[in-house]
Every structure is written in structure tokens, then in C-alpha cells.
Design an enzyme around this catalytic site. Structure first.
Site, PDB file in Angstrom:
ATOM      1  N   THR A 219     -30.934  -9.690 -13.273  1.00  0.00           N
ATOM      2  CA  THR A 219     -32.347  -9.944 -13.585  1.00  0.00           C
ATOM      3  C   THR A 219     -33.156  -8.674 -13.348  1.00  0.00           C
ATOM      4  O   THR A 219     -32.760  -7.834 -12.548  1.00  0.00           O
ATOM      5  CB  THR A 219     -32.839 -11.068 -12.636  1.00  0.00           C
ATOM      6  OG1 THR A 219     -32.197 -12.260 -13.023  1.00  0.00           O
ATOM      7  CG2 THR A 219     -34.342 -11.251 -12.645  1.00  0.00           C
ATOM      8  N   ARG A 247     -31.024 -25.476 -17.965  1.00  0.00           N
ATOM      9  CA  ARG A 247     -31.241 -24.966 -16.592  1.00  0.00           C
ATOM     10  C   ARG A 247     -32.276 -23.822 -16.570  1.00  0.00           C
ATOM     11  O   ARG A 247     -32.254 -22.926 -17.397  1.00  0.00           O
ATOM     12  CB  ARG A 247     -29.905 -24.471 -16.035  1.00  0.00           C
ATOM     13  CG  ARG A 247     -29.967 -23.921 -14.611  1.00  0.00           C
ATOM     14  CD  ARG A 247     -30.106 -22.420 -14.585  1.00  0.00           C
ATOM     15  NE  ARG A 247     -30.080 -21.901 -13.216  1.00  0.00           N
ATOM     16  CZ  ARG A 247     -30.482 -20.694 -12.863  1.00  0.00           C
ATOM     17  NH1 ARG A 247     -30.928 -19.855 -13.780  1.00  0.00           N
ATOM     18  NH2 ARG A 247     -30.427 -20.289 -11.623  1.00  0.00           N
ATOM     19  N   GLY A 249     -34.102 -21.053 -13.755  1.00  0.00           N
ATOM     20  CA  GLY A 249     -33.989 -20.520 -12.396  1.00  0.00           C
ATOM     21  C   GLY A 249     -35.352 -20.250 -11.770  1.00  0.00           C
ATOM     22  O   GLY A 249     -36.384 -20.788 -12.194  1.00  0.00           O
ATOM     23  N   ASP A 250     -35.346 -19.381 -10.788  1.00  0.00           N
ATOM     24  CA  ASP A 250     -36.568 -19.099 -10.032  1.00  0.00           C
ATOM     25  C   ASP A 250     -37.494 -18.101 -10.718  1.00  0.00           C
ATOM     26  O   ASP A 250     -38.700 -18.092 -10.459  1.00  0.00           O
ATOM     27  CB  ASP A 250     -36.204 -18.540  -8.648  1.00  0.00           C
ATOM     28  CG  ASP A 250     -35.387 -17.250  -8.767  1.00  0.00           C
ATOM     29  OD1 ASP A 250     -34.454 -17.213  -9.604  1.00  0.00           O
ATOM     30  OD2 ASP A 250     -35.684 -16.275  -8.054  1.00  0.00           O
ATOM     31  N   THR A 271     -34.615 -11.655  -7.192  1.00  0.00           N
ATOM     32  CA  THR A 271     -33.404 -11.819  -8.002  1.00  0.00           C
ATOM     33  C   THR A 271     -32.326 -12.434  -7.127  1.00  0.00           C
ATOM     34  O   THR A 271     -32.197 -12.071  -5.963  1.00  0.00           O
ATOM     35  CB  THR A 271     -32.923 -10.475  -8.579  1.00  0.00           C
ATOM     36  OG1 THR A 271     -31.667 -10.688  -9.237  1.00  0.00           O
ATOM     37  CG2 THR A 271     -32.752  -9.394  -7.516  1.00  0.00           C
ATOM     38  N   THR A 273     -29.637 -16.160  -6.512  1.00  0.00           N
ATOM     39  CA  THR A 273     -29.245 -17.530  -6.864  1.00  0.00           C
ATOM     40  C   THR A 273     -30.503 -18.402  -6.896  1.00  0.00           C
ATOM     41  O   THR A 273     -30.980 -18.892  -5.868  1.00  0.00           O
ATOM     42  CB  THR A 273     -28.248 -18.062  -5.823  1.00  0.00           C
ATOM     43  OG1 THR A 273     -28.731 -17.722  -4.524  1.00  0.00           O
ATOM     44  CG2 THR A 273     -26.879 -17.429  -6.005  1.00  0.00           C
ATOM     45  N   GLY A 274     -31.001 -18.585  -8.107  1.00  0.00           N
ATOM     46  CA  GLY A 274     -32.319 -19.177  -8.299  1.00  0.00           C
ATOM     47  C   GLY A 274     -32.512 -20.534  -7.646  1.00  0.00           C
ATOM     48  O   GLY A 274     -33.608 -20.843  -7.167  1.00  0.00           O
TER      49      GLY A 274
HETATM   50  N1  ASP Z   1     -32.627 -15.549 -10.251  1.00  0.00           N
HETATM   51  C1  ASP Z   1     -32.070 -15.650 -11.569  1.00  0.00           C
HETATM   52  C2  ASP Z   1     -31.878 -17.099 -11.907  1.00  0.00           C
HETATM   53  O1  ASP Z   1     -31.500 -17.850 -11.046  1.00  0.00           O
HETATM   54  C3  ASP Z   1     -30.781 -14.958 -11.724  1.00  0.00           C
HETATM   55  C4  ASP Z   1     -30.754 -13.546 -11.220  1.00  0.00           C
HETATM   56  O2  ASP Z   1     -31.616 -13.123 -10.490  1.00  0.00           O
HETATM   57  O3  ASP Z   1     -29.830 -12.828 -11.608  1.00  0.00           O
HETATM   58  O4  ASP Z   1     -32.037 -17.446 -13.048  1.00  0.00           O
END
Ligand code: ASP
Length: 357
Positions: A219, A247, A249-250, A271, A273-274
């Protein structure tokens, strides 16, 4: 107690006159994803390619700020360069969903007035960060998702691109490997993309392409302090490889992956694990910590420890009103860098590399 004070005074005197360190008039920091990134996992030329790409992004943002432009413009300019660079998991080079599509998420936030815009599940807008900004500035909403978000972006005049623009062989092969591992059906190759490489072809040998067994997130994000003293943050991502069921993410969730507030003295892009970063409201929490007096670095580190305690992996870049950025991660690496009125662009990849404060 008295002798401690005396010793400190003596040390200061012996050290001689200390030049007062001037606060930068503008400052800018970025990330290009965190994860298992070790020296052994990148060839020298891949390492150099990432550093060069980070420098391009830093200089794009830095130019805007040096010219007196806004923190928002700097964030957008830098992120657009990374969205166009297939090295990163954003825009061109985004990972694929299990259905073989690129569904991209992005958010931007203005610290001056807490205005924010976000998009999720874009499939055709070349620069998702521009779409997030358009939502913020030219819609009555904060977040748009799916086809409607692309329709809005196109109606706003933002460049639309075919699926083949976002496609990279490296991400496609990463998808196929994950789907096979999980016994999931293999989708058709997107239309208009180059013919598949021959069976067994060494894709890792493509110039500029990182190893296919990489396990990092990718990201991109940016945080800025402009010459007017305003903060802004932005984040853009393809999300996670082989994601399903729409899905999200964050990254596009205000307060989770992205947040900025002049009043709280911080701008944050995350960045990792969202799913964990959402539950920890990482970006908002960091701003609560800076509002209570923590430095960007201390606030980032404390929050990464918290999200780590519930199982989250990743990192953050944080900008504070003093122009001193913070970089915190609980992974072995994070593509990152900073530039300010006080120093030229500096980049780092591995966890043990220091960036100047
Ligand atoms: N945070 C991002 C998500 O969960 C992924 C990432 O940061 O690589 O979508």
C-alpha cells in the site's frame, strides 16, 4: 538532586554552544507498504528501483510544498506517482481479487477542517487518490464504493483506464499461487493483457520486478505539513491479494488507515493487515496520542504496539506540527522516506535503517 543538575549543566557547557535547530517550514513523509522485507529478499537492482521510486514520490510532494502549495496537493501528487508505478500495490500494480479484478481503495483527509473523502472498490479510475479527493471536494459524501464510485470519478472528469492498465504479471501470478493453495477456482485472465509467459518462465528475472515469493503489503501513503501549518494525509491500495466478497481494508476508512487533524497535531497513513487496523482505529488513536503531547514517533510506536497485541502487522507514517515525522512498524521492513525544507529526500527500506528526525 543538586549534583545531577550540576552535572547536566557541566555536560552542556563542555558540549559548547548548540545551534538552535530550526523547525522545518514544510515537511513530507511517505510509505510504500510494510511487511517481510529483508535484504535477502531484494536484489540490488530491485532495492535500487524501490529507492528511486520512493525518491520520485518524495520529490513530487516536496516540490509542491517548497512552492508554497497545500499539504493536500503534496499528498495527492506523491501518491499519484506511486499509483502509476507497478512496484506498488496501488493503482497500476494493484493486487487482484479472487475473481481476477483490481478493486482499489483510497482516502484523503485535510487536517485544517477535518474534511475527508474516500473510495472503495474502484476498478477503472487511474488515480484512486484523485477520486477520494473529488469525493471530498465535489460530493456531499465522505465515502463512495463500487461501480458508483467509478461512475462519480468519470463524471468528475478523472481519467478512466481499462483493466489491462492495472494488470501486472507479477501480481497475477501471485493471485494464481494463492488460489491454488486455497483450492479456489482460477478466473479468466483479464481481457487485453499480454499473453501469459511460458510455463516455468523466470518472472523474478524481469528487470525491476521483485521476487514472486514476496510477502509484503505494498500500500502507499503520504503525510504532509505545508508552509501554512496545515496537515494532510492520504492512502491508496489494491487491498489484499485474493480478497473476496467485496472486502475493504483500513486504507479508505477514516480513522483506521488515514486521518489528519491540525487540532490534534497529526496526520497518519497506515499500511498492514487492515482487519486489525480497523479494529484498533489506528490513525485516529495516534492523533489522540499526539493531542496528549506524544511526538509523532512515540505516538506511532505506541499504537503499533497496541495493534500488534491483537495480531496486526504493519506500519505507519505520522506527521506532526513540528515537521518531525514518525515511522513505526512491527514488520522487518517498510518502504519509506521523508523530505523537508531542512533536508533533501531520504529513503529507507529495512527496519534497521534510520531516517533523520
Ligand atoms: N492495509 C491494506 C488493507 O488491508 C493492505 C496494505 O496495507 O498492504 O487493505
Amino acid at each position: 538532586m543538586k549534583s545531577v543538575t550540576l552535572a547536566l549543566c557541566l555536560t552542556a557547557l563542555l558540549a559548547g554552544p548548540v545551534a538552535a535547530q530550526e523547525a522545518p517550514t514544510w515537511s513530507f513523509a511517505i510509505h510504500g507498504g510494510a511487511g517481510v522485507i529483508e535484504r535477502a529478499s531484494l536484489t540490488p537492482s530491485q532495492d535500487a528501483d524501490y529507492r528511486a521510486a520512493l525518491k520520485v514520490a518524495l520529490e513530487a510532494g516536496g516540490r509542491v510544498l517548497a512552492d508554497g502549495g497545500s499539504a493536500l496537493d503534496a499528498v495527492q501528487a506523491a501518491i499519484e506517482t506511486m499509483e502509476d508505478n507497478p512496484l506498488f500495490n496501488a493503482g497500476r500494480g494493484a493486487v487482484f481479487t479472487a475473481a481476477g479484478r483490481n478493486e482499489m481503495d483510497s482516502a484523503i483527509m485535510n487536517g485544517a477542517d477535518l474534511d475527508a473523502g474516500a473510495v472503495a472498490g474502484l476498478t477503472h479510475t487511474r488515480h484512486p487518490i484523485a477520486a477520494a479527493r473529488a469525493v471530498m471536494e465535489r460530493s456531499p459524501h465522505v465515502m463512495l464504493a463500487g461501480d458508483g464510485a467509478d461512475t462519480f470519478a468519470a463524471a468528475d472528469g478523472l481519467e478512466q483506464a481499462p483493466a489491462s492498465w492495472f494488470f501486472t504479471e507479477r501480481r497475477w501470478q501471485g493471485l494464481l499461487r494463492t488460489l491454488r493453495d486455497q483450492n479456489l477456482p482460477i478466473p479468466a485472465r483479464p481481457e487485453g493483457v499480454p499473453v501469459p509467459p511460458q510455463q516455468g518462465a523466470a518472472l523474478t528475472d524481469q528487470p525491476g520486478m521483485p521476487p514472486l515469493n514476496e510477502n509484503k503489503f505494498g500500500t502507499v501513503g503520504a503525510v504532509a505539513l505545508d508552509q501554512s501549518g496545515h496537515l494532510a494525509a492520504g492512502t491508496s491500495t489494491g487491498g489484499t491479494n485474493a480478497k473476496q466478497w467485496g472486502r475493504i481494508g483500513d486504507a479508505p476508512i477514516i480513522g483506521a488507515g488515514t486521518y489528519a487533524s491540525n487540532a490534534d497535531g497529526c496526520a497518519v497513513s497506515a499500511t498492514g493487515t487492515g482487519e486489525y487496523f480497523i479494529r484498533s482505529t489506528v490513525a485516529r488513536d495516534i492523533c489522540t496520542r499526539t493531542a496528549a503531547g506524544a511526538s509523532a514517533q512515540a505516538a506511532g510506536e505506541a499504537e503499533i504496539a497496541d495493534v500488534g497485541s491483537i495480531g496486526g502487522d504493519g506500519g505507519v507514517v505520522v506527521m506532526a506540527l513540528d515537521g518531525v515525522p514518525g515511522f513505526a512498524m512491527n514488520t522487518s521492513g517498510m518502504y519509506r522516506g521523508s523530505i523537508s525544507s531542512a533536508h533533501p529526500a531520504e529513503v529507507a527500506i529495512y527496519g534497521d535503517e534510520a531516517l533523520r528526525p
